[in-house]
Write a protein that holds these residues in place. Structure first.
Motif, PDB file in Angstrom:
ATOM      1  N   TYR A 180      12.881  -3.577   5.148  1.00  0.00           N
ATOM      2  CA  TYR A 180      11.428  -3.832   5.164  1.00  0.00           C
ATOM      3  C   TYR A 180      11.078  -5.202   4.577  1.00  0.00           C
ATOM      4  O   TYR A 180      10.345  -5.987   5.192  1.00  0.00           O
ATOM      5  CB  TYR A 180      10.708  -2.727   4.399  1.00  0.00           C
ATOM      6  CG  TYR A 180       9.236  -2.971   4.183  1.00  0.00           C
ATOM      7  CD1 TYR A 180       8.298  -2.598   5.132  1.00  0.00           C
ATOM      8  CD2 TYR A 180       8.774  -3.580   3.006  1.00  0.00           C
ATOM      9  CE1 TYR A 180       6.944  -2.816   4.927  1.00  0.00           C
ATOM     10  CE2 TYR A 180       7.425  -3.804   2.796  1.00  0.00           C
ATOM     11  CZ  TYR A 180       6.509  -3.423   3.761  1.00  0.00           C
ATOM     12  OH  TYR A 180       5.170  -3.658   3.556  1.00  0.00           O
ATOM     13  N   ALA A 181      11.578  -5.497   3.394  1.00  0.00           N
ATOM     14  CA  ALA A 181      11.208  -6.747   2.720  1.00  0.00           C
ATOM     15  C   ALA A 181      11.658  -7.967   3.516  1.00  0.00           C
ATOM     16  O   ALA A 181      10.910  -8.946   3.648  1.00  0.00           O
ATOM     17  CB  ALA A 181      11.797  -6.784   1.314  1.00  0.00           C
ATOM     18  N   TYR A 209       9.645  -0.288  10.323  1.00  0.00           N
ATOM     19  CA  TYR A 209      10.176  -0.536   8.982  1.00  0.00           C
ATOM     20  C   TYR A 209       9.109  -0.196   7.947  1.00  0.00           C
ATOM     21  O   TYR A 209       7.957  -0.610   8.071  1.00  0.00           O
ATOM     22  CB  TYR A 209      10.584  -2.006   8.827  1.00  0.00           C
ATOM     23  CG  TYR A 209      11.594  -2.459   9.840  1.00  0.00           C
ATOM     24  CD1 TYR A 209      12.960  -2.428   9.564  1.00  0.00           C
ATOM     25  CD2 TYR A 209      11.192  -2.915  11.095  1.00  0.00           C
ATOM     26  CE1 TYR A 209      13.898  -2.848  10.499  1.00  0.00           C
ATOM     27  CE2 TYR A 209      12.116  -3.339  12.047  1.00  0.00           C
ATOM     28  CZ  TYR A 209      13.470  -3.296  11.739  1.00  0.00           C
ATOM     29  OH  TYR A 209      14.395  -3.703  12.674  1.00  0.00           O
ATOM     30  N   THR A 210       9.511   0.554   6.928  1.00  0.00           N
ATOM     31  CA  THR A 210       8.616   0.853   5.809  1.00  0.00           C
ATOM     32  C   THR A 210       9.362   0.622   4.510  1.00  0.00           C
ATOM     33  O   THR A 210      10.602   0.624   4.480  1.00  0.00           O
ATOM     34  CB  THR A 210       8.103   2.301   5.851  1.00  0.00           C
ATOM     35  OG1 THR A 210       9.168   3.179   5.474  1.00  0.00           O
ATOM     36  CG2 THR A 210       7.583   2.665   7.233  1.00  0.00           C
ATOM     37  N   ALA A 211       8.613   0.456   3.443  1.00  0.00           N
ATOM     38  CA  ALA A 211       9.241   0.247   2.139  1.00  0.00           C
ATOM     39  C   ALA A 211       9.991   1.488   1.685  1.00  0.00           C
ATOM     40  O   ALA A 211      10.923   1.413   0.888  1.00  0.00           O
ATOM     41  CB  ALA A 211       8.176  -0.134   1.113  1.00  0.00           C
ATOM     42  N   GLN A 212       9.586   2.658   2.207  1.00  0.00           N
ATOM     43  CA  GLN A 212      10.190   3.908   1.774  1.00  0.00           C
ATOM     44  C   GLN A 212      11.467   4.261   2.535  1.00  0.00           C
ATOM     45  O   GLN A 212      12.406   4.807   1.970  1.00  0.00           O
ATOM     46  CB  GLN A 212       9.187   5.063   1.926  1.00  0.00           C
ATOM     47  CG  GLN A 212       8.166   5.129   0.804  1.00  0.00           C
ATOM     48  CD  GLN A 212       7.197   3.954   0.840  1.00  0.00           C
ATOM     49  OE1 GLN A 212       6.947   3.366   1.884  1.00  0.00           O
ATOM     50  NE2 GLN A 212       6.652   3.608  -0.320  1.00  0.00           N
ATOM     51  N   ALA A 228       0.854  -1.185   0.000  1.00  0.00           N
ATOM     52  CA  ALA A 228       0.000   0.000   0.000  1.00  0.00           C
ATOM     53  C   ALA A 228       0.891   1.238   0.000  1.00  0.00           C
ATOM     54  O   ALA A 228       1.928   1.280   0.640  1.00  0.00           O
ATOM     55  CB  ALA A 228      -0.890   0.002   1.246  1.00  0.00           C
ATOM     56  N   THR A 229       0.516   2.259  -0.733  1.00  0.00           N
ATOM     57  CA  THR A 229       1.329   3.471  -0.778  1.00  0.00           C
ATOM     58  C   THR A 229       1.241   4.211   0.549  1.00  0.00           C
ATOM     59  O   THR A 229       0.220   4.174   1.229  1.00  0.00           O
ATOM     60  CB  THR A 229       0.842   4.392  -1.901  1.00  0.00           C
ATOM     61  OG1 THR A 229      -0.532   4.710  -1.681  1.00  0.00           O
ATOM     62  CG2 THR A 229       0.995   3.708  -3.251  1.00  0.00           C
TER      63      THR A 229
END
Length: 540
Positions: free
Chosen positions: A66-67, A58-61, A32-33
């Motif tokens: 994160y992964a 942790y966030t993808a950004q 999700a963005t």
């Protein structure tokens, strides 16, 4: 699972009519963005509570980890590829950090999911059909403290079974906890759905052996058994996870086991489906009537040339094991030279398929070096009260031989014994007296092709449909820890009514579903804790 004996001796017998299959893969979901205002407000809220928690988000950004953090505990890849990943993952190290995460998520209108071991068969603990959501991962909350004199232990929900077993074995060689075979299953989710184990017929389920718990509710309060009340304490022991709050710790009731157990592994080749039918028919006519200490788990799957493997565990001496097995189940052809003796903790390694020369310290590496791995898979379950007729067994064999079955496996898990003596309302798990065994269906595959997924999903759904006339009815039973979204789902908005949820809820919990919904209304009336199959609140 369990096994025969008398007095203190227990029995565990694991009969594999065909071999396991799983291979590595993981859930394919979209992220999700992070454009929602509540996401940024959430981070500010969390970091304002405690500086240390900022390093646990942790966030993808903003995090290259994160992964890997998301995938680390995804031990079961969902069969669905249309799920959404969390916009952020929080990995608290303290209970106050769990409280802060709950309060900040609720304050800023962000949906929350909770993961302990990541074994949810539909991925509902770490992926969602609705977005956005925050994942609270309990991976850092895994302390286990054993008190031998009181035969109890406090264990945090993020501990996997391997870690719980290792801690118990380090403190005592004659105490155990009645829980499952897979070392990487998270304790929190295991108990929340019931929890089958190797001593099921002797001591009941994991949820039957809980003395207390610590729950963080939707208001951020930490409640023990006395504070939460007996209704909530009843609900969290088998009534489904991520529903009533976040159980951060459990007080386990430990059970006494013998110093030495007996086990064997035997291979045979079935010459025909008729021979397999004869063996399984005998099994289903005796399995729930055997001594409480004896448990026979049958695994059925397709292998080349009809090969099968039988693994047997007995919590006692070889002589008693041989006598009981040859009197009750002579078709297995058990011989003394097939058996070997071991301790309880060695039996844990045995059933988890660790090399025979492993020490129990290998359990501490289970999160990163487990002998059990998983492909994309789909699971279903059923309960049997009357032995399946020959036509049903023959129908199973013919379907297992189909190409579409691929890496398919059926488990037959017996009841009887203590399971028949525990009331069907003692915990939310209702399948007690009158249940001969549970059927657990699995089909697994690898690859990303949609047609491959649909082929395997079609196979398991058709097999499940074929067995409709032969299994439990009104409602047809299912096991909550074998989550199956084919049974029905809640509205993604969280507005599901009790009547809508009964479609799937009564299959898991039967008459206990209404009580669960009323408990939900008392502890979480706003339905903050929810997922695709969480119990909705039902007001008085």
């Amino acid at each position: 699972m369990k096994f025969p004996t008398s007095l203190l001796s227990l029995t565990r017998f694991l009969l594999l009519l065909l071999l396991p299959f799983f291979s590595s893969a993981w859930l394919d979901v979209s992220v999700a963005t992070n454009t929602q205002p509540q996401y940024h407000d959430l981070l500010h809220c969390l970091c304002s509570q405690e500086d240390a928690i900022c390093n646990l988000i942790y966030t993808a950004q903003n995090s290259t980890a994160y992964a890997s953090v998301l995938q680390f505990s995804n031990n079961n890849a969902s069969s669905s590829s249309s799920r959404t990943k969390p916009i952020a993952i929080v990995t608290p190290t303290t209970i106050p950090q769990v409280q802060s995460t709950v309060l900040c998520s609720r304050k800023h209108g962000l949906h929350l999911r909770v993961r302990s071991g990541g074994h949810d068969f539909e991925g509902a603990s770490y992926a969602s059909l609705s977005s956005p959501f925050l994942l609270l991962d309990l991976v850092n909350l895994r302390n286990v403290t054993v008190d031998v004199p009181s035969k109890s232990a406090w264990a945090q929900s993020g501990a996997v079974l391997a870690e719980v077993y290792h801690s118990i074995a380090s403190a005592s060689r004659t105490l155990a906890f009645p829980a499952g075979l897979c070392p990487t299953v998270g304790l929190g989710g295991h108990i929340s759905g019931g929890g089958y184990g190797t001593t099921l017929r002797k001591f009941g389920m994991a949820a039957d052996n809980i003395r207390d718990a610590l729950l963080v509710d939707a208001d951020g309060r930490v409640l023990d058994r006395a504070a939460m009340g007996e209704g909530v304490f009843w609900a969290i022991r088998g009534g489904g996870g991520n529903t009533y709050g976040i159980v951060v710790s459990w007080k386990l009731k430990l059970v006494r086991v013998p110093l030495r157990l007996s086990a064997f592994t035997v291979s045979r080749t079935a010459s025909s489906d008729a021979e397999m039918t004869k063996l399984v028919d005998r099994y289903q006519r005796v399995t729930d009537k055997l001594p409480d200490d004896l448990m026979i788990l049958v695994m059925i799957g397709a292998v080349d040339q009809g090969n099968s493997t039988k693994q047997v565990m007995y919590l006692g001496g070889k002589e008693r094991l041989l006598r009981v097995m040859n009197e009750s189940f002579p078709e297995l052809g058990l011989k003394e030279e097939d058996c070997k003796e071991m301790s309880w903790i060695e039996s844990v390694l045995h059933f988890a398929n660790y090399p025979s020369n492993s020490t129990y310290d290998v359990l501490l590496k289970s999160r990163t070096d487990s002998p059990i791995s998983f492909a994309k898979l789909k699971a279903k379950s059923d309960y049997v009260g009357t032995p399946l007729p020959e036509s049903a067994l023959q129908g199973i064999w013919s379907r297992v031989h189909q190409v579409e079955a691929g890496a398919a496996l059926l488990h037959l898990i017996p009841h009887g014994g203590m399971m028949s003596r525990i009331s069907d309302s003692s915990t939310p798990y209702p399948y007690r007296a009158g249940t001969v065994y549970k059927i657990q269906y699995y089909v697994a595959w690898s690859g990303e092709q949609k047609e491959v997924e649909e082929r395997h999903l079609g196979w398991i759904r058709k097999l499940h449909e074929f067995l409709t006339p032969f299994v439990s009815k009104n409602p047809r039973g299912a096991y909550a820890n074998s989550r199956d979204l084919d049974l029905g789902m809640n509205d993604p908005t969280g507005e599901t009514s009790y009547e809508q949820a009964r479609v799937w809820g009564e299959q898991y919990f039967k008459h206990n579903f209404e009580r669960l919904a009323r408990v939900k209304a008392a502890i979480d009336p706003s339905n903050f804790f929810r997922n695709e199959q969480s119990v909705p609140p039902l007001s008085m």
